[in-house]
Scaffold this motif. Structure first.
Motif, PDB file in Angstrom:
ATOM      1  N   LEU A  46       0.855  -1.185   0.000  1.00  0.00           N
ATOM      2  CA  LEU A  46       0.000   0.000   0.000  1.00  0.00           C
ATOM      3  C   LEU A  46       0.887   1.229   0.000  1.00  0.00           C
ATOM      4  CD1 LEU A  46      -2.392  -1.213   2.791  1.00  0.00           C
ATOM      5  CD2 LEU A  46      -2.898  -1.151   0.358  1.00  0.00           C
ATOM      6  N   GLN A  47       0.632   2.129  -0.943  1.00  0.00           N
ATOM      7  CA  GLN A  47       1.425   3.349  -1.005  1.00  0.00           C
ATOM      8  C   GLN A  47       0.674   4.397  -1.812  1.00  0.00           C
ATOM      9  OE1 GLN A  47       5.429   2.707  -2.347  1.00  0.00           O
ATOM     10  NE2 GLN A  47       6.145   4.551  -1.349  1.00  0.00           N
ATOM     11  N   ASN A  48       0.590   5.607  -1.270  1.00  0.00           N
ATOM     12  CA  ASN A  48      -0.029   6.745  -1.958  1.00  0.00           C
ATOM     13  C   ASN A  48      -1.419   6.435  -2.513  1.00  0.00           C
ATOM     14  OD1 ASN A  48       2.334   8.258  -1.484  1.00  0.00           O
ATOM     15  ND2 ASN A  48       3.281   7.401  -3.306  1.00  0.00           N
ATOM     16  N   GLY A  49      -2.233   5.729  -1.737  1.00  0.00           N
ATOM     17  CA  GLY A  49      -3.615   5.460  -2.141  1.00  0.00           C
ATOM     18  C   GLY A  49      -3.789   4.321  -3.127  1.00  0.00           C
ATOM     19  N   THR A  50      -2.712   3.596  -3.442  1.00  0.00           N
ATOM     20  CA  THR A  50      -2.824   2.452  -4.338  1.00  0.00           C
ATOM     21  C   THR A  50      -2.502   1.165  -3.589  1.00  0.00           C
ATOM     22  OG1 THR A  50      -0.533   2.517  -5.098  1.00  0.00           O
ATOM     23  CG2 THR A  50      -2.121   3.831  -6.340  1.00  0.00           C
ATOM     24  N   ALA A  51      -3.034   0.061  -4.104  1.00  0.00           N
ATOM     25  CA  ALA A  51      -2.762  -1.252  -3.537  1.00  0.00           C
ATOM     26  C   ALA A  51      -2.246  -2.156  -4.642  1.00  0.00           C
ATOM     27  CB  ALA A  51      -4.030  -1.846  -2.935  1.00  0.00           C
ATOM     28  N   GLN A  52      -1.096  -2.771  -4.416  1.00  0.00           N
ATOM     29  CA  GLN A  52      -0.571  -3.749  -5.360  1.00  0.00           C
ATOM     30  C   GLN A  52      -0.613  -5.111  -4.680  1.00  0.00           C
ATOM     31  OE1 GLN A  52       3.598  -3.638  -6.469  1.00  0.00           O
ATOM     32  NE2 GLN A  52       3.143  -4.633  -8.405  1.00  0.00           N
ATOM     33  N   ILE A  53      -1.220  -6.088  -5.363  1.00  0.00           N
ATOM     34  CA  ILE A  53      -1.344  -7.434  -4.825  1.00  0.00           C
ATOM     35  C   ILE A  53      -0.576  -8.378  -5.744  1.00  0.00           C
ATOM     36  CG2 ILE A  53      -2.935  -9.294  -4.211  1.00  0.00           C
ATOM     37  CD1 ILE A  53      -5.102  -7.047  -3.928  1.00  0.00           C
ATOM     38  N   VAL A  54       0.346  -9.144  -5.153  1.00  0.00           N
ATOM     39  CA  VAL A  54       1.094 -10.152  -5.899  1.00  0.00           C
ATOM     40  C   VAL A  54       0.926 -11.475  -5.171  1.00  0.00           C
ATOM     41  CG1 VAL A  54       3.353 -10.889  -6.756  1.00  0.00           C
ATOM     42  CG2 VAL A  54       2.758  -8.455  -6.727  1.00  0.00           C
ATOM     43  N   ARG A  55       0.357 -12.445  -5.871  1.00  0.00           N
ATOM     44  CA  ARG A  55       0.154 -13.790  -5.321  1.00  0.00           C
ATOM     45  C   ARG A  55       0.955 -14.761  -6.163  1.00  0.00           C
ATOM     46  NH1 ARG A  55      -2.406 -18.621  -5.830  1.00  0.00           N
ATOM     47  NH2 ARG A  55      -3.648 -19.383  -4.094  1.00  0.00           N
ATOM     48  N   THR A  56       1.779 -15.590  -5.512  1.00  0.00           N
ATOM     49  CA  THR A  56       2.538 -16.605  -6.233  1.00  0.00           C
ATOM     50  C   THR A  56       2.270 -17.958  -5.597  1.00  0.00           C
ATOM     51  OG1 THR A  56       4.481 -16.193  -4.857  1.00  0.00           O
ATOM     52  CG2 THR A  56       4.386 -15.038  -6.956  1.00  0.00           C
ATOM     53  N   GLY A  57       2.194 -18.987  -6.433  1.00  0.00           N
ATOM     54  CA  GLY A  57       1.926 -20.329  -5.928  1.00  0.00           C
ATOM     55  C   GLY A  57       1.286 -21.168  -7.015  1.00  0.00           C
ATOM     56  N   ASP A  58       0.178 -21.861  -6.657  1.00  0.00           N
ATOM     57  CA  ASP A  58      -0.486 -22.717  -7.636  1.00  0.00           C
ATOM     58  C   ASP A  58      -0.968 -21.919  -8.852  1.00  0.00           C
ATOM     59  OD1 ASP A  58      -2.375 -21.445  -6.047  1.00  0.00           O
ATOM     60  OD2 ASP A  58      -3.592 -23.227  -5.700  1.00  0.00           O
ATOM     61  N   TYR A  59      -1.225 -20.655  -8.657  1.00  0.00           N
ATOM     62  CA  TYR A  59      -1.397 -19.714  -9.764  1.00  0.00           C
ATOM     63  C   TYR A  59      -0.783 -18.385  -9.338  1.00  0.00           C
ATOM     64  CZ  TYR A  59      -5.442 -17.602  -7.356  1.00  0.00           C
ATOM     65  OH  TYR A  59      -6.255 -16.977  -6.444  1.00  0.00           O
ATOM     66  N   THR A  60      -0.464 -17.543 -10.312  1.00  0.00           N
ATOM     67  CA  THR A  60       0.162 -16.258 -10.032  1.00  0.00           C
ATOM     68  C   THR A  60      -0.772 -15.140 -10.473  1.00  0.00           C
ATOM     69  OG1 THR A  60       2.357 -17.194 -10.330  1.00  0.00           O
ATOM     70  CG2 THR A  60       2.184 -14.814 -10.488  1.00  0.00           C
ATOM     71  N   LEU A  61      -0.946 -14.168  -9.600  1.00  0.00           N
ATOM     72  CA  LEU A  61      -1.807 -13.021  -9.884  1.00  0.00           C
ATOM     73  C   LEU A  61      -1.046 -11.761  -9.516  1.00  0.00           C
ATOM     74  CD1 LEU A  61      -4.655 -11.773 -10.486  1.00  0.00           C
ATOM     75  CD2 LEU A  61      -5.126 -12.058  -8.051  1.00  0.00           C
ATOM     76  N   CYS A  62      -1.090 -10.772 -10.387  1.00  0.00           N
ATOM     77  CA  CYS A  62      -0.465  -9.486 -10.103  1.00  0.00           C
ATOM     78  C   CYS A  62      -1.431  -8.392 -10.534  1.00  0.00           C
ATOM     79  CB  CYS A  62       0.855  -9.353 -10.852  1.00  0.00           C
ATOM     80  SG  CYS A  62       1.696  -7.809 -10.472  1.00  0.00           S
ATOM     81  N   MET A  63      -1.844  -7.556  -9.583  1.00  0.00           N
ATOM     82  CA  MET A  63      -2.739  -6.459  -9.938  1.00  0.00           C
ATOM     83  C   MET A  63      -2.465  -5.242  -9.071  1.00  0.00           C
ATOM     84  SD  MET A  63      -6.429  -7.850  -8.790  1.00  0.00           S
ATOM     85  CE  MET A  63      -6.864  -8.236  -7.132  1.00  0.00           C
ATOM     86  N   CYS A  64      -2.733  -4.085  -9.670  1.00  0.00           N
ATOM     87  CA  CYS A  64      -2.567  -2.808  -8.995  1.00  0.00           C
ATOM     88  C   CYS A  64      -3.933  -2.118  -9.001  1.00  0.00           C
ATOM     89  CB  CYS A  64      -1.524  -1.968  -9.714  1.00  0.00           C
ATOM     90  SG  CYS A  64      -1.115  -0.474  -8.803  1.00  0.00           S
ATOM     91  N   LEU A  65      -4.387  -1.725  -7.818  1.00  0.00           N
ATOM     92  CA  LEU A  65      -5.705  -1.100  -7.683  1.00  0.00           C
ATOM     93  C   LEU A  65      -5.542   0.362  -7.319  1.00  0.00           C
ATOM     94  CD1 LEU A  65      -7.374  -3.952  -5.602  1.00  0.00           C
ATOM     95  CD2 LEU A  65      -7.482  -3.616  -8.064  1.00  0.00           C
ATOM     96  N   GLU A  66      -6.227   1.215  -8.061  1.00  0.00           N
ATOM     97  CA  GLU A  66      -6.209   2.650  -7.810  1.00  0.00           C
ATOM     98  C   GLU A  66      -7.623   3.176  -7.993  1.00  0.00           C
ATOM     99  OE1 GLU A  66      -3.704   6.602  -9.173  1.00  0.00           O
ATOM    100  OE2 GLU A  66      -3.115   4.636  -9.933  1.00  0.00           O
ATOM    101  N   LYS A  67      -8.161   3.826  -6.945  1.00  0.00           N
ATOM    102  CA  LYS A  67      -9.548   4.289  -6.951  1.00  0.00           C
ATOM    103  C   LYS A  67      -9.883   5.096  -8.202  1.00  0.00           C
ATOM    104  CE  LYS A  67     -12.962   6.920  -4.419  1.00  0.00           C
ATOM    105  NZ  LYS A  67     -13.269   7.727  -3.272  1.00  0.00           N
TER     106      LYS A  67
END
Length: 126
Positions: A46-67
């Motif tokens: 979490l930084q400057n109002g944004t959220a970055q989610i990185v999931r690694t494992g049985d599947y990989t997901l990378c996303m950045c959320l900004e209002k």
């Protein structure tokens, strides 16, 4: 610092809740939370109002959320990589007294029907 993490996810009205141990690093401009899920590890920044989610494992997901924005996310499963969009309605978080409270509200747009998501995370030092 070690912390207790509670993650409550609502996907198209269906709620799930998990509790895990994790690691919370609080900085002057945000926070980084890492925790393990079944068959995966998750890092949330979490930084400057944004959220970055990185999931690694049985599947990989990378996303950045900004209002108020629609952003690209990548999903990798079994060696196949796909793109999807996330339309973010809310990135709300509070950091105080070695605790993090987070509320994300977004829509995943991929093939098929858009999926409305809501994620609430609470992390507290143990």
């Amino acid at each position: 610092m070690r912390c207790q993490v509670t993650v409550e996810t609502t996907a198209d009205g269906k709620k799930t809740r998990i509790a895990r141990e994790g690691d919370l690093q609080i900085t002057p401009t945000g926070a980084t939370l890492s925790y393990a899920e079944e068959n995966a590890s998750v890092t949330l920044t979490l930084q400057n109002g944004t959220a970055q989610i990185v999931r690694t494992g049985d599947y990989t997901l990378c996303m950045c959320l900004e209002k108020g924005k629609t952003t690209s996310a990548s999903l990798s499963l079994g060696g196949n990589v796909g793109e999807m969009q996330t339309k973010t309605e809310r990135v709300g978080y509070a950091i105080q007294d070695k605790e993090l409270s987070l509320h994300l509200k977004y829509t995943l747009i991929a093939t098929g029907e858009p999926q409305k998501m809501q994620v609430k995370i609470h992390a507290k030092e143990v």
